[in-house]
Design a protein around this motif. Sequence first.
Motif, PDB file in Angstrom:
ATOM      1  N   ILE A 181       0.904  -1.278   0.201  1.00 52.60           N
ATOM      2  CA  ILE A 181       0.060  -0.016   0.227  1.00 52.60           C
ATOM      3  C   ILE A 181       1.010   1.182   0.128  1.00 52.60           C
ATOM      4  CG2 ILE A 181      -1.882   1.366   1.236  1.00 52.60           C
ATOM      5  CD1 ILE A 181      -2.932  -1.291   2.402  1.00 52.60           C
ATOM      6  N   ALA A 182       2.037   1.434   0.719  1.00 54.17           N
ATOM      7  CA  ALA A 182       2.877   2.352   0.798  1.00 54.17           C
ATOM      8  C   ALA A 182       3.413   2.706  -0.429  1.00 54.17           C
ATOM      9  CB  ALA A 182       3.981   2.169   1.725  1.00 54.17           C
ATOM     10  N   GLN A 183       3.690   1.641  -1.249  1.00 53.50           N
ATOM     11  CA  GLN A 183       4.385   1.933  -2.629  1.00 53.50           C
ATOM     12  C   GLN A 183       3.112   2.387  -3.750  1.00 53.50           C
ATOM     13  OE1 GLN A 183       6.734  -1.510  -3.606  1.00 53.50           O
ATOM     14  NE2 GLN A 183       7.561  -1.694  -1.682  1.00 53.50           N
ATOM     15  N   HIS A 184       1.733   1.932  -3.457  1.00 55.52           N
ATOM     16  CA  HIS A 184       0.815   2.061  -4.626  1.00 55.52           C
ATOM     17  C   HIS A 184      -0.149   2.943  -4.144  1.00 55.52           C
ATOM     18  CE1 HIS A 184       2.551  -1.140  -7.319  1.00 55.52           C
ATOM     19  NE2 HIS A 184       2.791  -2.087  -6.047  1.00 55.52           N
ATOM     20  N   MET A 185      -0.210   3.599  -3.000  1.00 58.92           N
ATOM     21  CA  MET A 185      -0.993   4.662  -2.850  1.00 58.92           C
ATOM     22  C   MET A 185      -0.788   5.848  -3.410  1.00 58.92           C
ATOM     23  SD  MET A 185      -0.243   5.383   1.314  1.00 58.92           S
ATOM     24  CE  MET A 185      -1.179   6.651   1.544  1.00 58.92           C
ATOM     25  N   ILE A 186      -1.955   6.490  -4.138  1.00 66.05           N
ATOM     26  CA  ILE A 186      -1.709   7.752  -4.813  1.00 66.05           C
ATOM     27  C   ILE A 186      -2.750   8.774  -4.306  1.00 66.05           C
ATOM     28  CG2 ILE A 186      -0.755   6.937  -6.649  1.00 66.05           C
ATOM     29  CD1 ILE A 186      -3.508   6.641  -8.193  1.00 66.05           C
ATOM     30  N   GLU A 187      -2.716   9.900  -4.628  1.00 67.72           N
ATOM     31  CA  GLU A 187      -4.019  10.847  -4.313  1.00 67.72           C
ATOM     32  C   GLU A 187      -5.071  10.607  -5.061  1.00 67.72           C
ATOM     33  OE1 GLU A 187      -3.670  13.532  -2.104  1.00 67.72           O
ATOM     34  OE2 GLU A 187      -1.633  13.592  -1.649  1.00 67.72           O
ATOM     35  N   ASN A 188      -6.208  10.882  -4.369  1.00 69.58           N
ATOM     36  CA  ASN A 188      -7.435  10.573  -4.886  1.00 69.58           C
ATOM     37  C   ASN A 188      -7.877  11.879  -5.377  1.00 69.58           C
ATOM     38  OD1 ASN A 188     -10.065   9.826  -5.668  1.00 69.58           O
ATOM     39  ND2 ASN A 188     -10.690   9.749  -3.480  1.00 69.58           N
ATOM     40  N   PRO A 189      -8.209  12.382  -6.654  1.00 70.72           N
ATOM     41  CA  PRO A 189      -8.626  13.425  -7.012  1.00 70.72           C
ATOM     42  C   PRO A 189     -10.153  13.890  -6.922  1.00 70.72           C
ATOM     43  CG  PRO A 189      -8.496  11.913  -9.101  1.00 70.72           C
ATOM     44  CD  PRO A 189      -7.950  11.290  -7.949  1.00 70.72           C
ATOM     45  N   HIS A 190     -10.563  12.651  -6.517  1.00 66.10           N
ATOM     46  CA  HIS A 190     -12.230  12.896  -5.999  1.00 66.10           C
ATOM     47  C   HIS A 190     -12.686  12.934  -4.567  1.00 66.10           C
ATOM     48  CE1 HIS A 190     -13.207  12.688 -10.346  1.00 66.10           C
ATOM     49  NE2 HIS A 190     -12.416  11.461 -10.270  1.00 66.10           N
ATOM     50  N   ALA A 191     -11.264  13.066  -3.656  1.00 66.27           N
ATOM     51  CA  ALA A 191     -11.347  13.027  -2.292  1.00 66.27           C
ATOM     52  C   ALA A 191     -12.489  13.983  -1.585  1.00 66.27           C
ATOM     53  CB  ALA A 191      -9.881  13.332  -1.724  1.00 66.27           C
ATOM     54  N   GLY A 192     -13.261  13.545  -0.793  1.00 65.33           N
ATOM     55  CA  GLY A 192     -14.317  14.139  -0.164  1.00 65.33           C
ATOM     56  C   GLY A 192     -15.623  14.314  -0.791  1.00 65.33           C
ATOM     57  N   GLU A 193     -15.898  13.840  -2.244  1.00 69.38           N
ATOM     58  CA  GLU A 193     -16.982  13.317  -2.867  1.00 69.38           C
ATOM     59  C   GLU A 193     -17.702  12.267  -2.572  1.00 69.38           C
ATOM     60  OE1 GLU A 193     -16.221  13.334  -7.050  1.00 69.38           O
ATOM     61  OE2 GLU A 193     -15.065  15.509  -7.072  1.00 69.38           O
ATOM     62  N   PRO A 194     -18.942  12.128  -2.529  1.00 66.46           N
ATOM     63  CA  PRO A 194     -19.406  10.904  -2.373  1.00 66.46           C
ATOM     64  C   PRO A 194     -19.153   9.685  -3.083  1.00 66.46           C
ATOM     65  CG  PRO A 194     -21.342  12.652  -2.622  1.00 66.46           C
ATOM     66  CD  PRO A 194     -19.781  13.102  -2.919  1.00 66.46           C
ATOM     67  N   GLY A 195     -18.884   8.620  -2.310  1.00 66.80           N
ATOM     68  CA  GLY A 195     -18.506   7.280  -2.813  1.00 66.80           C
ATOM     69  C   GLY A 195     -19.760   6.467  -3.418  1.00 66.80           C
ATOM     70  N   SER A 196     -19.291   5.234  -3.700  1.00 70.05           N
ATOM     71  CA  SER A 196     -20.565   4.337  -4.249  1.00 70.05           C
ATOM     72  C   SER A 196     -21.730   4.228  -3.067  1.00 70.05           C
ATOM     73  CB  SER A 196     -20.009   2.871  -4.732  1.00 70.05           C
ATOM     74  OG  SER A 196     -19.098   2.531  -3.527  1.00 70.05           O
ATOM     75  N   LYS A 197     -21.192   4.204  -1.858  1.00 71.60           N
ATOM     76  CA  LYS A 197     -22.500   4.270  -0.788  1.00 71.60           C
ATOM     77  C   LYS A 197     -22.693   5.462  -0.130  1.00 71.60           C
ATOM     78  CE  LYS A 197     -20.822  -0.520   0.183  1.00 71.60           C
ATOM     79  NZ  LYS A 197     -20.835  -1.711   1.097  1.00 71.60           N
ATOM     80  N   GLY A 198     -22.333   6.728  -0.825  1.00 68.29           N
ATOM     81  CA  GLY A 198     -22.605   7.755  -0.206  1.00 68.29           C
ATOM     82  C   GLY A 198     -21.810   8.498   0.845  1.00 68.29           C
TER      83      GLY A 198
END
Length: 227
Positions: A181-198
């Motif tokens: 995870i440390a090697q493959h985690m990247i910034e989420n450009p949609h952070a804070g927006e509702p996900g698939s479950k709201g």
Amino acid sequence: MGCGAGSIAIPLAQDGHPVIAADFSPAMLGTLDAGIEYYGLEGRITPLELAWDDDWDLVGPVAKAVDVAFASRSVTTTNLKGALAKLDRTARRRCAVTMVANSSPRYDLHVMNAIGASVTCSNGFVYAFNILIQMGALPLVTYFESPRRDTFNSLEAGVADFSRMLEHGNEDKVDRLRDYIAQHMIENPHAGEPGSKGVPQGRYMLDHVRKVRWAFIAWEPVSAPSS
């Protein structure tokens, strides 16, 4: 339309007649009731508390009650043949089920393979196909994939979330999981927006999309109408 992951069967009736939406969970049916009221579908959808192991002759839809009967990602039972037979007897024109065609949706195969963890893939859809052949049906199978994106707010939060996959002998892979995870985690450009479950999406995500493969199996009913 479906009642969610716990739904057991969603039979569709003739034109102008209501849909019967069945589920074994009162909580799930409560969510359905709220949706019916919100969208003004009273009289169009009939909720029914029903499980695969119930006696459908007593509490379920009668034989050949609907045009189409299907169960979406919900055929979880120790009696697969009995469940398929219940769908078959309920429908006049068409039956269908959707079943997982690789590992459980709970797992990310890409991650599990990368850290050397073992995963048991499901062959339930193969058993369903063979059972239907034995019943005299000619099932058609279509495969499709649904993408899933897991997000988290920190490395440790990601490790805690993905650790749910480390079971059945994989519990010792936590350190490998953390390194991955440390090697493959990247910034989420949609952070804070509702996900698939709201729920608001987290700050980070992995650099690949998790995909779940499904088998859609459809067939024409082979059981005869009741006299």
